[in-house]
Write an enzyme that holds these catalytic residues in place. Structure first.
Site, PDB file in Angstrom:
ATOM      1  N   ASP A 101     -77.675 -40.980 -28.912  1.00 53.55           N
ATOM      2  CA  ASP A 101     -76.979 -39.878 -28.253  1.00 53.55           C
ATOM      3  C   ASP A 101     -78.034 -38.813 -28.026  1.00 53.55           C
ATOM      4  OD1 ASP A 101     -75.622 -37.615 -27.518  1.00 53.55           O
ATOM      5  OD2 ASP A 101     -74.109 -37.736 -29.099  1.00 53.55           O
ATOM      6  N   SER A 150     -82.597 -34.157  -9.849  1.00 50.32           N
ATOM      7  CA  SER A 150     -81.588 -34.297  -8.794  1.00 50.32           C
ATOM      8  C   SER A 150     -81.975 -33.319  -7.704  1.00 50.32           C
ATOM      9  CB  SER A 150     -80.198 -33.920  -9.343  1.00 50.32           C
ATOM     10  OG  SER A 150     -79.259 -33.793  -8.287  1.00 50.32           O
ATOM     11  N   LYS A 200     -80.040 -28.964 -13.929  1.00 51.43           N
ATOM     12  CA  LYS A 200     -81.104 -29.711 -13.245  1.00 51.43           C
ATOM     13  C   LYS A 200     -82.231 -28.774 -12.783  1.00 51.43           C
ATOM     14  CE  LYS A 200     -79.518 -33.930 -13.693  1.00 51.43           C
ATOM     15  NZ  LYS A 200     -80.255 -34.975 -14.428  1.00 51.43           N
ATOM     16  N   TYR A 242     -74.037 -28.392 -13.699  1.00 55.06           N
ATOM     17  CA  TYR A 242     -74.959 -29.474 -13.336  1.00 55.06           C
ATOM     18  C   TYR A 242     -76.175 -28.915 -12.584  1.00 55.06           C
ATOM     19  CZ  TYR A 242     -76.580 -33.919 -11.381  1.00 55.06           C
ATOM     20  OH  TYR A 242     -77.339 -35.009 -11.031  1.00 55.06           O
TER      21      TYR A 242
HETATM   22  N1  LIG Z   1     -76.130 -41.062  -8.909  1.00 54.58           N
HETATM   23  C1  LIG Z   1     -76.563 -39.995  -8.248  1.00 54.58           C
HETATM   24  O1  LIG Z   1     -76.175 -39.715  -7.113  1.00 54.58           O
HETATM   25  C2  LIG Z   1     -77.571 -39.083  -8.878  1.00 54.58           C
HETATM   26  C3  LIG Z   1     -78.227 -38.160  -8.047  1.00 54.58           C
HETATM   27  C4  LIG Z   1     -79.149 -37.303  -8.617  1.00 54.58           C
HETATM   28  C5  LIG Z   1     -79.438 -37.376  -9.967  1.00 54.58           C
HETATM   29  N2  LIG Z   1     -78.781 -38.282 -10.746  1.00 54.58           N
HETATM   30  C6  LIG Z   1     -79.100 -38.314 -12.172  1.00 54.58           C
HETATM   31  O2  LIG Z   1     -79.413 -39.637 -12.533  1.00 54.58           O
HETATM   32  C7  LIG Z   1     -79.066 -39.866 -13.898  1.00 54.58           C
HETATM   33  C8  LIG Z   1     -78.191 -41.111 -13.987  1.00 54.58           C
HETATM   34  O3  LIG Z   1     -77.056 -40.936 -13.171  1.00 54.58           O
HETATM   35  P1  LIG Z   1     -76.052 -42.145 -12.858  1.00 54.58           P
HETATM   36  O4  LIG Z   1     -75.421 -41.825 -11.544  1.00 54.58           O
HETATM   37  O5  LIG Z   1     -76.751 -43.445 -13.025  1.00 54.58           O
HETATM   38  O6  LIG Z   1     -74.968 -41.925 -14.012  1.00 54.58           O
HETATM   39  P2  LIG Z   1     -73.960 -42.926 -14.761  1.00 54.58           P
HETATM   40  O7  LIG Z   1     -72.845 -42.061 -15.275  1.00 54.58           O
HETATM   41  O8  LIG Z   1     -73.608 -44.089 -13.913  1.00 54.58           O
HETATM   42  O9  LIG Z   1     -74.830 -43.411 -16.003  1.00 54.58           O
HETATM   43  C9  LIG Z   1     -75.229 -42.480 -16.977  1.00 54.58           C
HETATM   44  C10 LIG Z   1     -75.579 -43.208 -18.266  1.00 54.58           C
HETATM   45  O10 LIG Z   1     -75.956 -42.200 -19.214  1.00 54.58           O
HETATM   46  C11 LIG Z   1     -75.317 -42.494 -20.448  1.00 54.58           C
HETATM   47  N3  LIG Z   1     -75.147 -41.261 -21.231  1.00 54.58           N
HETATM   48  C12 LIG Z   1     -74.316 -40.219 -20.982  1.00 54.58           C
HETATM   49  N4  LIG Z   1     -74.405 -39.312 -21.966  1.00 54.58           N
HETATM   50  C13 LIG Z   1     -75.305 -39.798 -22.861  1.00 54.58           C
HETATM   51  C14 LIG Z   1     -75.809 -39.327 -24.093  1.00 54.58           C
HETATM   52  N5  LIG Z   1     -75.374 -38.174 -24.647  1.00 54.58           N
HETATM   53  N6  LIG Z   1     -76.751 -40.069 -24.741  1.00 54.58           N
HETATM   54  C15 LIG Z   1     -77.180 -41.247 -24.214  1.00 54.58           C
HETATM   55  N7  LIG Z   1     -76.708 -41.747 -23.058  1.00 54.58           N
HETATM   56  C16 LIG Z   1     -75.789 -41.036 -22.387  1.00 54.58           C
HETATM   57  C17 LIG Z   1     -73.977 -43.113 -20.046  1.00 54.58           C
HETATM   58  O11 LIG Z   1     -73.404 -43.842 -21.122  1.00 54.58           O
HETATM   59  C18 LIG Z   1     -74.397 -43.976 -18.865  1.00 54.58           C
HETATM   60  O12 LIG Z   1     -74.811 -45.260 -19.274  1.00 54.58           O
HETATM   61  C19 LIG Z   1     -78.377 -38.584 -14.380  1.00 54.58           C
HETATM   62  O13 LIG Z   1     -79.311 -37.763 -15.045  1.00 54.58           O
HETATM   63  C20 LIG Z   1     -77.941 -37.907 -13.075  1.00 54.58           C
HETATM   64  O14 LIG Z   1     -77.831 -36.520 -13.191  1.00 54.58           O
HETATM   65  C21 LIG Z   1     -77.854 -39.134 -10.237  1.00 54.58           C
END
Ligand SMILES: NC(=O)c1ccc[n+]([C@@H]2O[C@H](COP(=O)([O-])OP(=O)(O)OC[C@H]3O[C@@H](n4cnc5c(N)ncnc54)[C@H](O)[C@@H]3O)[C@@H](O)[C@H]2O)c1
Length: 272
Positions: A79, A156, A174, A170
């Site tokens: 975590d 992001s 970021k 958020y």
């Molecule tokens: N998908 C997008 O459009 C996008 C765009 C810009 C940035 N991001 C960034 O990319 C990263 C991943 O995003 P995603 O879309 O794959 O998200 P997602 O929700 O599909 O996956 C996130 C993962 O993080 C894990 N997680 C959450 N809290 C946690 C914690 N406290 N400790 C350990 N693990 C934890 C979850 O269990 C999950 O497996 C994030 O940092 C998000 O801000 C995503």
């Protein structure tokens, strides 16, 4: 003070891209962008540790990476908000895989909560994962990177500008990570550690779809128009998790030796 970054100009392209002999930790690697990042880093030859909240899901994801690329992969419970689990999980990774060379701070949350409805707790919860999680991971990584290394923070485009209504925590978190990326690059350079951010624009993932639907609803936009409404992509489509994973691989590899402290926009030109 000497800064231990080798000049790799004489190496071949294949050598520069290879992560053979290195170990990469991906937080939040069970699904979404983290899963795609784990797959590409494994394909480049790295041993992989997937660190996520649910140990069974982390182990299953690691098994899938191992069976696809043959690279050794393990799953650990972590975590990122809790420095103690980050420390003990990192101990476990070092014991199993022999060290840490690449650490991807990918775990993140993006609840949609309008400013006027935001509670103190909700605000803190977002910052606990998205910023303190980056601190916890980076600190533990840097302590273990005795032979140098690379930390990649998944930022992001929300680290550069405002975005959909409801995402103030958020966006704030970021922006903070982009600043932390600069400062950690400065502090860790003497240890041969580069720190880079990679900033994706909207990429449909398991977690993100739920957020996007809530944000669209808050903005009164029909969910059916979501991809078009969420993106100003110049490449004729939204990004995929693998589009982002390839940029993370570049940042983590010796191709990017000259780069540290900056955040690479992986945004299909949306932020220009
Ligand atoms: N998908 C997008 O459009 C996008 C765009 C810009 C940035 N991001 C960034 O990319 C990263 C991943 O995003 P995603 O879309 O794959 O998200 P997602 O929700 O599909 O996956 C996130 C993962 O993080 C894990 N997680 C959450 N809290 C946690 C914690 N406290 N400790 C350990 N693990 C934890 C979850 O269990 C999950 O497996 C994030 O940092 C998000 O801000 C995503």
């Amino acid at each position: 003070m000497s800064y231990p970054f080798a000049d790799v100009s004489e190496r071949s392209l294949a050598e520069l891209l290879s992560l053979e002999g290195r170990t990469a930790v991906i937080t939040g690697g069970v699904q979404g962008l983290g899963r795609a990042i784990a797959l590409r880093l494994a394909e480049a030859g790295a041993q992989i540790a997937i660190a996520d909240l649910d140990p069974k899901k982390a182990t299953d994801a690691a098994a899938a990476v191992e069976s696809e690329h043959g690279a050794r992969a393990i799953g650990v419970r972590m975590d990122v908000t809790d420095s103690e689990t980050v420390r003990t999980a990192t101990d476990e990774i070092v014991e199993s895989l022999g060290g840490v060379d690449v650490w991807v701070n990918n775990a993140g949350v993006f609840p949609s909560i309008p400013v006027l409805d935001m509670t103190d707790e909700q605000w803190d919860d977002v910052f606990a994962v998205n910023t303190r999680g980056v601190l916890n991971g980076s600190r533990e990584a840097a302590r273990r990177m005795t032979r140098g290394g690379v930390i990649v923070n998944v930022v992001s485009t929300a680290g550069f500008r405002g975005t959909a209504p409801g995402l103030s925590a958020y966006v704030g978190s970021k922006h903070a990570v982009r600043g932390m990326t600069k400062q950690m690059a400065l502090e860790f350079a003497p240890n041969g550690i580069r720190v880079l951010g990679v900033a994706p624009s909207y990429v449909p993932t398991e977690g993100n779809m739920a957020m996007a639907e809530a944000a669209m609803a808050a903005a009164g936009i029909d969910a059916g128009n979501m991809p078009a409404a969420m993106t100003r992509s110049l490449i004729g489509r939204v990004g995929t998790p693998d589009d982002i994973a390839r940029v993370v691989l570049f940042a983590a590899s010796d191709l990017a030796t000259i780069m540290t402290g900056t955040t690479l926009l992986a945004d299909a030109g949306e932020t220009i």
